[in-house]
Write a protein that holds these residues in place. Sequence first.
Motif, PDB file in Angstrom:
ATOM      1  N   VAL A  72       0.832  -1.201   0.000  1.00 12.28           N
ATOM      2  CA  VAL A  72       0.000   0.000   0.000  1.00 12.28           C
ATOM      3  C   VAL A  72       0.872   1.257   0.000  1.00 12.28           C
ATOM      4  CG1 VAL A  72      -1.635   1.352   1.384  1.00 12.28           C
ATOM      5  CG2 VAL A  72      -2.007  -1.093   1.041  1.00 12.28           C
ATOM      6  N   VAL A  73       1.901   1.264   0.837  1.00 11.64           N
ATOM      7  CA  VAL A  73       2.797   2.421   0.897  1.00 11.64           C
ATOM      8  C   VAL A  73       3.489   2.611  -0.447  1.00 11.64           C
ATOM      9  CG1 VAL A  73       4.900   3.334   1.967  1.00 11.64           C
ATOM     10  CG2 VAL A  73       3.123   2.316   3.389  1.00 11.64           C
ATOM     11  N   GLY A  74       3.972   1.539  -1.034  1.00 11.80           N
ATOM     12  CA  GLY A  74       4.619   1.621  -2.344  1.00 11.80           C
ATOM     13  C   GLY A  74       3.661   2.101  -3.414  1.00 11.80           C
ATOM     14  N   ASP A  75       2.431   1.587  -3.386  1.00  9.81           N
ATOM     15  CA  ASP A  75       1.431   2.015  -4.375  1.00  9.81           C
ATOM     16  C   ASP A  75       1.127   3.501  -4.234  1.00  9.81           C
ATOM     17  OD1 ASP A  75       1.316  -0.584  -5.299  1.00  9.81           O
ATOM     18  OD2 ASP A  75      -0.641  -1.033  -4.385  1.00  9.81           O
ATOM     19  N   ALA A  76       1.016   3.985  -2.994  1.00  8.12           N
ATOM     20  CA  ALA A  76       0.745   5.412  -2.781  1.00  8.12           C
ATOM     21  C   ALA A  76       1.890   6.260  -3.311  1.00  8.12           C
ATOM     22  CB  ALA A  76       0.518   5.695  -1.296  1.00  8.12           C
ATOM     23  N   TYR A  77       3.109   5.837  -3.048  1.00  8.31           N
ATOM     24  CA  TYR A  77       4.264   6.593  -3.528  1.00  8.31           C
ATOM     25  C   TYR A  77       4.308   6.599  -5.058  1.00  8.31           C
ATOM     26  CZ  TYR A  77       8.848   8.699  -3.565  1.00  8.31           C
ATOM     27  OH  TYR A  77       9.879   9.583  -3.767  1.00  8.31           O
ATOM     28  N   HIS A  78       4.054   5.448  -5.676  1.00 10.62           N
ATOM     29  CA  HIS A  78       4.081   5.364  -7.139  1.00 10.62           C
ATOM     30  C   HIS A  78       2.930   6.157  -7.760  1.00 10.62           C
ATOM     31  CE1 HIS A  78       7.475   2.785  -7.130  1.00 10.62           C
ATOM     32  NE2 HIS A  78       6.863   1.834  -6.458  1.00 10.62           N
ATOM     33  N   ALA A  79       1.773   6.139  -7.133  1.00  8.75           N
ATOM     34  CA  ALA A  79       0.655   6.940  -7.636  1.00  8.75           C
ATOM     35  C   ALA A  79       1.020   8.422  -7.607  1.00  8.75           C
ATOM     36  CB  ALA A  79      -0.607   6.688  -6.808  1.00  8.75           C
ATOM     37  N   GLY A  80       1.711   8.835  -6.553  1.00  8.08           N
ATOM     38  CA  GLY A  80       2.182  10.216  -6.489  1.00  8.08           C
ATOM     39  C   GLY A  80       3.156  10.536  -7.609  1.00  8.08           C
ATOM     40  N   ALA A  81       4.050   9.597  -7.892  1.00  8.51           N
ATOM     41  CA  ALA A  81       5.009   9.806  -8.978  1.00  8.51           C
ATOM     42  C   ALA A  81       4.288   9.917 -10.319  1.00  8.51           C
ATOM     43  CB  ALA A  81       6.020   8.657  -9.012  1.00  8.51           C
ATOM     44  N   GLN A  82       3.278   9.084 -10.535  1.00  4.60           N
ATOM     45  CA  GLN A  82       2.506   9.154 -11.774  1.00  4.60           C
ATOM     46  C   GLN A  82       1.755  10.483 -11.874  1.00  4.60           C
ATOM     47  OE1 GLN A  82       0.143   5.591 -11.531  1.00  4.60           O
ATOM     48  NE2 GLN A  82       1.716   4.347 -12.528  1.00  4.60           N
ATOM     49  N   ALA A  83       1.245  10.954 -10.754  1.00  3.35           N
ATOM     50  CA  ALA A  83       0.535  12.235 -10.754  1.00  3.35           C
ATOM     51  C   ALA A  83       1.502  13.381 -11.080  1.00  3.35           C
ATOM     52  CB  ALA A  83      -0.150  12.470  -9.410  1.00  3.35           C
ATOM     53  N   LEU A  84       2.736  13.313 -10.578  1.00  3.76           N
ATOM     54  CA  LEU A  84       3.727  14.346 -10.924  1.00  3.76           C
ATOM     55  C   LEU A  84       4.033  14.333 -12.417  1.00  3.76           C
ATOM     56  CD1 LEU A  84       6.359  14.217  -8.034  1.00  3.76           C
ATOM     57  CD2 LEU A  84       4.784  16.078  -8.604  1.00  3.76           C
ATOM     58  N   THR A  85       4.163  13.149 -12.984  1.00  2.00           N
ATOM     59  CA  THR A  85       4.418  13.045 -14.430  1.00  2.00           C
ATOM     60  C   THR A  85       3.241  13.635 -15.211  1.00  2.00           C
ATOM     61  OG1 THR A  85       5.793  11.093 -14.125  1.00  2.00           O
ATOM     62  CG2 THR A  85       4.865  11.426 -16.331  1.00  2.00           C
ATOM     63  N   ALA A  86       2.026  13.286 -14.794  1.00  3.09           N
ATOM     64  CA  ALA A  86       0.837  13.820 -15.468  1.00  3.09           C
ATOM     65  C   ALA A  86       0.771  15.342 -15.334  1.00  3.09           C
ATOM     66  CB  ALA A  86      -0.423  13.180 -14.893  1.00  3.09           C
ATOM     67  N   ALA A  87       1.149  15.868 -14.176  1.00  3.57           N
ATOM     68  CA  ALA A  87       1.154  17.324 -13.982  1.00  3.57           C
ATOM     69  C   ALA A  87       2.146  17.989 -14.927  1.00  3.57           C
ATOM     70  CB  ALA A  87       1.483  17.661 -12.532  1.00  3.57           C
ATOM     71  N   ASP A  88       3.325  17.397 -15.066  1.00  7.65           N
ATOM     72  CA  ASP A  88       4.333  17.948 -15.977  1.00  7.65           C
ATOM     73  C   ASP A  88       3.826  17.958 -17.420  1.00  7.65           C
ATOM     74  OD1 ASP A  88       6.071  18.345 -13.861  1.00  7.65           O
ATOM     75  OD2 ASP A  88       7.249  16.516 -14.268  1.00  7.65           O
ATOM     76  N   VAL A  89       3.209  16.856 -17.836  1.00  8.43           N
ATOM     77  CA  VAL A  89       2.676  16.779 -19.201  1.00  8.43           C
ATOM     78  C   VAL A  89       1.569  17.804 -19.388  1.00  8.43           C
ATOM     79  CG1 VAL A  89       1.393  15.297 -20.816  1.00  8.43           C
ATOM     80  CG2 VAL A  89       3.344  14.374 -19.541  1.00  8.43           C
ATOM     81  N   ALA A  90       0.665  17.917 -18.414  1.00  4.91           N
ATOM     82  CA  ALA A  90      -0.440  18.882 -18.522  1.00  4.91           C
ATOM     83  C   ALA A  90       0.079  20.314 -18.604  1.00  4.91           C
ATOM     84  CB  ALA A  90      -1.391  18.716 -17.339  1.00  4.91           C
ATOM     85  N   ARG A  91       1.098  20.634 -17.815  1.00  3.24           N
ATOM     86  CA  ARG A  91       1.676  21.987 -17.886  1.00  3.24           C
ATOM     87  C   ARG A  91       2.292  22.259 -19.261  1.00  3.24           C
ATOM     88  NH1 ARG A  91       3.905  20.681 -12.694  1.00  3.24           N
ATOM     89  NH2 ARG A  91       2.584  21.577 -11.085  1.00  3.24           N
ATOM     90  N   ARG A  92       3.033  21.277 -19.770  1.00  2.00           N
ATOM     91  CA  ARG A  92       3.662  21.433 -21.076  1.00  2.00           C
ATOM     92  C   ARG A  92       2.606  21.617 -22.174  1.00  2.00           C
ATOM     93  NH1 ARG A  92       6.780  17.274 -20.839  1.00  2.00           N
ATOM     94  NH2 ARG A  92       5.410  15.835 -21.921  1.00  2.00           N
ATOM     95  N   GLU A  93       1.554  20.809 -22.133  1.00  4.98           N
ATOM     96  CA  GLU A  93       0.496  20.899 -23.138  1.00  4.98           C
ATOM     97  C   GLU A  93      -0.322  22.178 -22.961  1.00  4.98           C
ATOM     98  OE1 GLU A  93       0.444  19.120 -25.785  1.00  4.98           O
ATOM     99  OE2 GLU A  93       2.031  17.806 -25.037  1.00  4.98           O
ATOM    100  N   ALA A  94      -0.448  22.640 -21.712  1.00  3.91           N
ATOM    101  CA  ALA A  94      -1.144  23.916 -21.490  1.00  3.91           C
ATOM    102  C   ALA A  94      -0.393  25.048 -22.169  1.00  3.91           C
ATOM    103  CB  ALA A  94      -1.282  24.184 -19.990  1.00  3.91           C
ATOM    104  N   GLY A  95       0.933  25.013 -22.061  1.00  2.00           N
ATOM    105  CA  GLY A  95       1.746  26.040 -22.735  1.00  2.00           C
ATOM    106  C   GLY A  95       1.580  25.990 -24.237  1.00  2.00           C
ATOM    107  N   ALA A  96       1.544  24.765 -24.785  1.00  2.00           N
ATOM    108  CA  ALA A  96       1.356  24.630 -26.239  1.00  2.00           C
ATOM    109  C   ALA A  96      -0.027  25.103 -26.650  1.00  2.00           C
ATOM    110  CB  ALA A  96       1.563  23.176 -26.658  1.00  2.00           C
ATOM    111  N   ALA A  97      -1.051  24.777 -25.833  1.00  2.00           N
ATOM    112  CA  ALA A  97      -2.417  25.212 -26.153  1.00  2.00           C
ATOM    113  C   ALA A  97      -2.523  26.728 -26.095  1.00  2.00           C
ATOM    114  CB  ALA A  97      -3.405  24.567 -25.189  1.00  2.00           C
ATOM    115  N   ARG A  98      -1.898  27.331 -25.089  1.00  2.00           N
ATOM    116  CA  ARG A  98      -1.937  28.789 -24.963  1.00  2.00           C
ATOM    117  C   ARG A  98      -1.251  29.439 -26.167  1.00  2.00           C
ATOM    118  NH1 ARG A  98      -3.996  30.982 -21.074  1.00  2.00           N
ATOM    119  NH2 ARG A  98      -3.478  29.471 -19.469  1.00  2.00           N
ATOM    120  N   ALA A  99      -0.095  28.862 -26.570  1.00  2.00           N
ATOM    121  CA  ALA A  99       0.627  29.401 -27.733  1.00  2.00           C
ATOM    122  C   ALA A  99      -0.190  29.275 -29.015  1.00  2.00           C
ATOM    123  CB  ALA A  99       1.966  28.689 -27.895  1.00  2.00           C
ATOM    124  N   ALA A 100      -1.068  28.271 -29.065  1.00  2.00           N
ATOM    125  CA  ALA A 100      -1.903  28.066 -30.251  1.00  2.00           C
ATOM    126  C   ALA A 100      -3.194  28.865 -30.179  1.00  2.00           C
ATOM    127  CB  ALA A 100      -2.220  26.584 -30.407  1.00  2.00           C
ATOM    128  N   GLY A 101      -3.359  29.643 -29.104  1.00  2.00           N
ATOM    129  CA  GLY A 101      -4.552  30.480 -28.980  1.00  2.00           C
ATOM    130  C   GLY A 101      -5.731  29.802 -28.311  1.00  2.00           C
TER     131      GLY A 101
END
Length: 163
Positions: A72-101
Amino acid sequence: MSWVDRQVVTSVGLRLTEGVSIDLRGSLDSQAFLAIGDNVEITLGESHLRALRDQAATALRDMARVDAAEDVVGDAYHAGAQALTAADVARREAGAARAAGAGEQADLAERAAARAAEAAERAQTAARAAAQAMGQADEAAEAAWATASLAARAAGHRGPAVV
């Protein structure tokens, strides 16, 4: 170390690796022998075997609970890591979307990224706290077993009762 009935009595600790053989067998003289590897043999009486039988189920249950907690502890830590990766991707795509108007989609992606980053921090903080608490619980259990053994001997028992 002391001598009792022409035998050396002392405290010995062994850590067995997975490949070390163990064998428990009875004999004709109301004793049992626990063989560990090729060089260690321990003679046990009936009371020892009964105590081991009663304690084995508890020990296996405790080990299963620890494994489940670690999962359970390992799963929680890994879920957090996956959420950080998703946050990074969302931020990057948000920048691209903003640049595209596409400001509205960029805003949505940035809010989702912020929620994912917050959730990741909570999950990883909880995992670290749980891992620390597990270590403290293990130390406390060792101390409790040691003092229970002392109390049992003071009360004239061989060892603490196991539930």
